[in-house]
Design an enzyme around this catalytic site. Structure first.
Site, PDB file in Angstrom:
ATOM      1  CD  GLU A 117       7.142  -1.198   2.629  1.00  0.00           C
ATOM      2  OE1 GLU A 117       6.766  -1.675   1.540  1.00  0.00           O
ATOM      3  OE2 GLU A 117       6.806  -0.059   3.002  1.00  0.00           O
ATOM      4  CG  ASN A 149       1.850   3.440   2.585  1.00  0.00           C
ATOM      5  OD1 ASN A 149       0.879   2.965   3.158  1.00  0.00           O
ATOM      6  ND2 ASN A 149       2.807   4.089   3.226  1.00  0.00           N
ATOM      7  CB  SER A 184       4.885   5.937   4.533  1.00  0.00           C
ATOM      8  OG  SER A 184       4.291   7.225   4.495  1.00  0.00           O
ATOM      9  CG  HIS A 208       7.469   2.509   5.711  1.00  0.00           C
ATOM     10  ND1 HIS A 208       6.535   1.941   4.876  1.00  0.00           N
ATOM     11  CD2 HIS A 208       6.775   3.307   6.570  1.00  0.00           C
ATOM     12  CE1 HIS A 208       5.335   2.369   5.222  1.00  0.00           C
ATOM     13  NE2 HIS A 208       5.458   3.196   6.238  1.00  0.00           N
TER      14      HIS A 208
END
Length: 292
Positions: A158, A196, A125, A146
């Site tokens: 992702e 993130n 991540s 991800h």
């Protein structure tokens, strides 16, 4: 040239934690692929399969799937305790903890064990895909994939190509994600990627607000839920993600980007030091011991 995922029949998931089990379940149930879970801990494999079965039982009870579908999904799943025991895999998804050295070690082992044609994806991540790929013999076959937690519920994946990732690897990965019923976005290989890079500083700032006594944890969460229409407050969300995961990502952002605005909250480090990791440990910012 368009690429499909038709040639992918066997998927291996390295890591049988909550994320790995969720990824494997979606691959077996939605994409109808054969899935092998690899985890060095037999106890974790057992725990993971029990969790997977619990999810399937819940789906049957709610009428989403039949008992027959549940049995078919379980028939597609096998396990092993080391990469050396891995059966044939067309596509591998690594889902271990956020540790760059561990991931690089795994990718080196995978590239020694598997044919050059196998695509190696990491569910990291925040860690550089380029850095992970450099440990593999065929770095052009390495890519970031991800998934969001909980994987069976969250629609997004992702996709992050590294510097070395080939167009064929990218296109096949996009096609596989679609086959798994996911919507994809694509990010540059920059620490934190899209989700993130935005989410973790928000959570970290919420922990700092708690640390400084600006408000109680309940009032911080209620403000963000009702004031900004978020389904879950940032502190509750942190507990569900895992405070150790949040801390690891903030450390990557702080180290790799060098900006003090990414410095992890002292209180976040304290919670992790205490073993209060969130829902999975029974206690985090909130206490979940009564639900264990």
């Amino acid at each position: 040239m368009s690429t499909s995922a038709d040639g992918i029949k066997n998927v291996c998931v390295v890591g049988a934690g909550q994320m790995g089990i969720g990824i494997g379940l979606v691959a077996a149930r939605v994409a109808k692929l054969n899935v092998q879970f690899i985890d060095s801990s037999p106890a974790q494999l057992t725990k993971g399969l029990e969790f997977l079965d619990k999810l399937l039982i819940k789906d049957v009870a709610k009428g989403r799937y039949t008992e027959q579908v549940r049995d078919e999904v379980k028939s597609r799943i096998t396990t092993a305790t080391s990469i050396s025991q891995m059966s044939s895999a067309d596509f591998v998804i690594e889902a271990v903890s956020e540790n760059a050295d561990l991931k690089r070690k795994i990718f080196a082992e995978l590239s020694n064990q598997l044919p050059p044609s196998t695509i190696l994806a990491t569910n990291t991540s925040s860690i550089s895909i380029t850095k992970i790929a450099s440990a593999a013999k065929q770095p052009e076959k390495v890519i970031g994939m991800h998934f969001m937690n909980p994987v069976p519920v969250m629609k997004l994946v992702e996709i992050i190509p590294g510097l070395q990732t080939s167009e064929e690897t990218l296109n096949t990965t996009l096609a596989l994600a679609q086959k798994m019923g996911k919507t994809t976005t694509m990010s540059q290989d920059i620490p934190g990627f899209i989700s993130n890079r935005l989410l973790m500083p928000y959570i970290n700032e919420a922990v700092i607000a708690l640390q400084e006594g600006i408000a109680t944890k309940e009032d911080i969460d209620t403000t963000m839920k009702l004031g900004t229409n978020n389904p879950m407050g940032p502190l509750t969300l942190a507990d569900f993600i895992g405070l150790d995961t949040c801390l690891a990502i903030m450390k990557v952002l702080h180290t790799e980007l060098g900006d003090t605005k990414y410095r992890p909250a002292v209180l976040l480090q304290k919670y992790v030091d205490a073993g209060w990791l969130g829902v999975k440990s029974g206690r985090g910012i909130y206490d979940y011991s009564a639900k264990m």
